[in-house]
Design an enzyme around this catalytic site. Structure first.
Site: not given
Length: 391
Positions: A91, A347, A377, A379
């Site tokens: 992300c 997102h 944050c 993955g």
């Protein structure tokens, strides 16, 4: 030593990442090319001067495979001499692209770099690149042996964070409502006008027709009662629901990164400089707590306190992530995602880091804010943090 400055930042509207979404008829390469051309046109940039295009993209399959960064350069009509590289830090991919661009110009390896990213989740569904079913097995047997599982899931991690920080369903749903209300206010007050690039949407491909000019995911009629009715798919009687999680989305964003010296030579007035960057790893099971140590690391490196930061963009992957960050660090809630976050705006994975930073630098300029902080944050248990200073 050189500095790294952001001259300009643009983004497309963010659309629902499903068939029939406003941008679902637009190929992700063309979506990327659109913001590249817009950035060049807005700044009278000769594309031949671009040393590299660093492009975040998470699901590198199908239309997003084969180095979409290079394809975007070609689709934009830029000279064959301009290269591109595709970045995957999940992300945070396009935020990492900015970090890489800043490092390249600070070190003197490049003079002008475009950093950004794209994700068309309507055309390339999440997990497409894993190749062996919905979750696949990309981590290999040794990772499974170490952690006792073949893959890591973000939803259960978000539930763990909510439990760790004592966040109730009401806390999370209220945070989601706040995100939508703040985004709606930002739209009504024209705060996104200077950063948005309209997207011509082709007819007949299941998406919109005409021109897409506004973010599609913002809802204005939500209530705690309605949110409370939504299921909690990751845990029976849990607190994480579709209503307090980020939206699956399509979109692209791009930033022009150079040095102060090169900017002055071209007559560009930078929006901000990249003050300090950091990246961390955390345990991959809880996975999503990375923005907390990433923020602590970037603040320690910068010598600044959190109170000195005038505005924060912490990606709302799930409400427990951004709200847990705020609770743990004691941050001023009013400074957190004041124009709404991913719960309201969406997102688009590989584009989100650049989208957040685009929104951040424009807010800093428009409101005279000296320092801005962004964290995501990611993955696998990682997080990027970036501290910007307005110029």
């Amino acid at each position: 030593m050189h500095d790294a400055v952001i001259v300009d930042a643009v983004r497309t509207p963010i659309a629902k990442g499903k068939p029939g979404g406003a941008l679902s008829g637009v190929h992700p390469v063309d979506l990327s090319a659109l913001v590249l051309r817009a950035l060049a046109e807005r700044n009278a940039l000769d594309p031949a001067l671009v040393d590299d295009v660093l492009w975040g993209c998470v699901s590198q399959a199908g239309e997003q495979s084969a180095c979409i960064a290079r394809a975007a350069v070609l689709a934009a009509g830029w000279p064959d001499s301009v290269p591109g590289v595709t970045v995957d830090r999940q992300c945070g991919s396009s935020q990492e692209a900015v970090h890489m661009a800043a490092a390249a110009v600070v070190s003197g390896q490049h003079d002008i770099v475009i950093a950004g990213g794209v994700e068309s989740m309507s055309r390339i569904p999440m997990w497409s690149a894993r190749g062996t079913g919905e979750l696949g097995a990309p981590f290999g047997p040794q990772v499974e042996q170490r952690y006792g599982r073949p893959y890591f899931e973000q939803g259960p991690g978000a539930e763990m964070i909510a439990e760790e920080f004592g966040l109730s369903r009401t806390d999370l749903d209220q945070h989601a409502l706040d995100s939508h209300e703040r985004a709606a206010r930002a739209v009504d007050e024209g705060r996104f006008a200077g950063q948005l690039v309209p997207v011509p949407a082709p007819a007949g491909d299941g998406g919109a027709t005409g021109e897409v000019t506004a973010d599609e995911g913002v809802r204005r009629s939500g209530t705690l009662g309605r949110l409370r009715e939504l299921p909690t798919p990751f845990k029976e009687y849990g607190v994480i629901s579709p209503g307090n999680s980020s939206q699956i989305s399509d979109g692209a964003a791009a930033l022009l990164v150079t040095t102060g010296e090169v900017a002055a030579r071209h007559g560009w007035r930078p929006l901000a400089r990249v003050h300090t960057t950091a990246v961390v790893g955390v345990d991959p099971i809880t996975m999503l707590k990375g923005p907390i140590p990433a923020t602590e690391k970037v603040l320690k490196r910068s010598g600044l306190s959190l109170d000195a930061i005038g505005t924060y963009e912490i990606n709302e992957a799930f409400a427990s992530v951004s709200l847990g960050w705020q609770r743990q660090l004691g941050a001023d809630y009013r400074r957190l995602n004041p124009d709404g976050g991913a719960i309201a705006l969406g997102h688009p994975l590989g584009a989100s880091g650049a989208r957040l930073m685009t929104t951040l630098v424009h807010r800093m300029r428009d409101q005279g804010i000296r320092y801005g902080l962004q964290a995501m944050c990611e993955g696998g248990g990682m997080a990027n943090a970036t501290l910007l200073e307005r110029l």
